[in-house]
Design a protein around this motif. Structure first.
Motif, mmCIF file in Angstrom:
data_model
loop_
_atom_site.group_PDB
_atom_site.id
_atom_site.type_symbol
_atom_site.label_atom_id
_atom_site.label_comp_id
_atom_site.label_asym_id
_atom_site.label_seq_id
_atom_site.Cartn_x
_atom_site.Cartn_y
_atom_site.Cartn_z
ATOM 1 N N GLU A 95 32.276 70.589 69.818
ATOM 2 C CA GLU A 95 31.438 71.705 69.355
ATOM 3 C C GLU A 95 31.931 72.255 68.021
ATOM 4 O OE1 GLU A 95 29.834 73.479 73.624
ATOM 5 O OE2 GLU A 95 31.848 73.991 72.923
ATOM 6 N N LYS A 98 30.739 69.824 65.485
ATOM 7 C CA LYS A 98 29.296 69.998 65.331
ATOM 8 C C LYS A 98 28.998 71.183 64.421
ATOM 9 C CE LYS A 98 25.037 70.341 68.054
ATOM 10 N NZ LYS A 98 24.468 70.452 69.436
ATOM 11 N N MET A 99 29.779 72.259 64.569
ATOM 12 C CA MET A 99 29.614 73.422 63.687
ATOM 13 C C MET A 99 29.884 73.030 62.235
ATOM 14 S SD MET A 99 28.758 76.231 65.337
ATOM 15 C CE MET A 99 29.418 77.636 64.434
ATOM 16 N N TYR A 102 26.819 71.244 60.542
ATOM 17 C CA TYR A 102 25.506 71.870 60.752
ATOM 18 C C TYR A 102 24.524 71.614 59.614
ATOM 19 C CZ TYR A 102 26.346 75.680 57.411
ATOM 20 O OH TYR A 102 26.574 76.408 56.264
ATOM 21 N N LYS A 105 21.190 67.212 58.519
ATOM 22 C CA LYS A 105 19.931 67.239 59.267
ATOM 23 C C LYS A 105 19.546 65.864 59.807
ATOM 24 C CE LYS A 105 19.713 71.554 58.218
ATOM 25 N NZ LYS A 105 20.175 72.536 59.227
ATOM 26 N N TYR A 110 24.759 62.414 60.561
ATOM 27 C CA TYR A 110 25.652 63.253 61.367
ATOM 28 C C TYR A 110 26.542 62.391 62.259
ATOM 29 C CZ TYR A 110 27.077 66.158 65.309
ATOM 30 O OH TYR A 110 27.807 66.769 66.297
#
Length: 235
Positions: A95, A98-99, A102, A105, A110
């Motif tokens: 997480e 993932k932050m 961000y 897109k 990613y």
């Protein structure tokens, strides 16, 4: 890539930076070294937009970013691993990463960046579902750097990446910093560990009391009598 021109900044009425001039060219690793309290982190905070500049200009790839807030600076291609790491302890390793990604897109891009970070720091893959606060100090530093490089920044700011870590872990972290540099990121490295910073960088600035005391190529500074006596323990 990055140019600071006559920067004056501080907190309230306390002026911390006094006429700072500094430059990072494309593809360089540049070190900003000096004792605790010299103004190194304040310099980083000015670049990231966390701290307003009183006077002077900050140029990134020729663009004046002096007055831009952080959320407008990051998309320009600037990543930062801050002093103290500032990871999200109540989130998992994944997480946190993932932050950091961000802004990406496109799902394929990613995923590509995420896999690269896991290759760079295999321990983050092993710990991907763990809460970040449960990691060791070295693993937290890996996570902070991994989060900062999720968007493949053109300029990476590293603030005290060796702070509080065992020597063997510091060596591991610095090996990864070299790998990141080889991938094409320009790096501004803030360090109290002067010997280590001079070994990895091509140029360096020595900051004392909010001013640039010395600057030049790192190999020459490592042999400078003042640097040897003050920072490298040579008598």
């Amino acid at each position: 890539m990055l140019k600071l021109n006559h920067i004056i900044a501080g907190y309230g009425k306390a002026e911390v930076l006094h006429d700072i001039n500094l430059e990072v060219k494309e593809g360089e690793v540049v070190a900003l070294v000096g004792p605790n309290g010299a103004g190194k982190t304040t310099t980083i905070r000015c670049i990231t937009g966390e701290l307003s500049v009183t006077k002077g200009t900050i140029l990134y790839k020729g663009k004046d970013i002096t007055s831009l807030p952080p959320y407008k600076i990051v998309p320009l291609g600037i990543g930062c691993s801050p002093e103290g790491r500032n990871i999200f302890g109540n989130l998992s390793v994944y997480e946190n990463l993932k932050m950091g990604g961000y802004l990406l897109k496109e799902k394929a891009l990613y995923q590509e960046q995420l896999e690269w970070v896991y290759q760079l720091f295999p321990k983050l893959w092993d710990r991907r579902d763990q809460l970040a606060e449960s990691l060791s100090g070295g693993e937290q530093q890996m996570l902070a750097i991994g989060r900062a490089v999720m968007t493949s920044p053109q300029l990476l700011l590293l603030d005290e990446p060796s702070l509080g870590l065992a020597p063997v872990v510091v060596d591991q972290i610095y090996e990864k910093i070299e790998e990141i540099s080889q991938q094409g990121s320009s790096i501004l490295l803030v360090e109290q560990n002067v010997r280590l910073a001079l070994e990895i960088s091509s140029r360096a600035y020595v900051m004392e009391s909010g001013q640039i005391h010395l600057s030049g190529d790192s190999a020459s500074l490592a042999k400078d009598s003042y640097v040897e006596e003050t920072y490298l323990g040579v008598r």
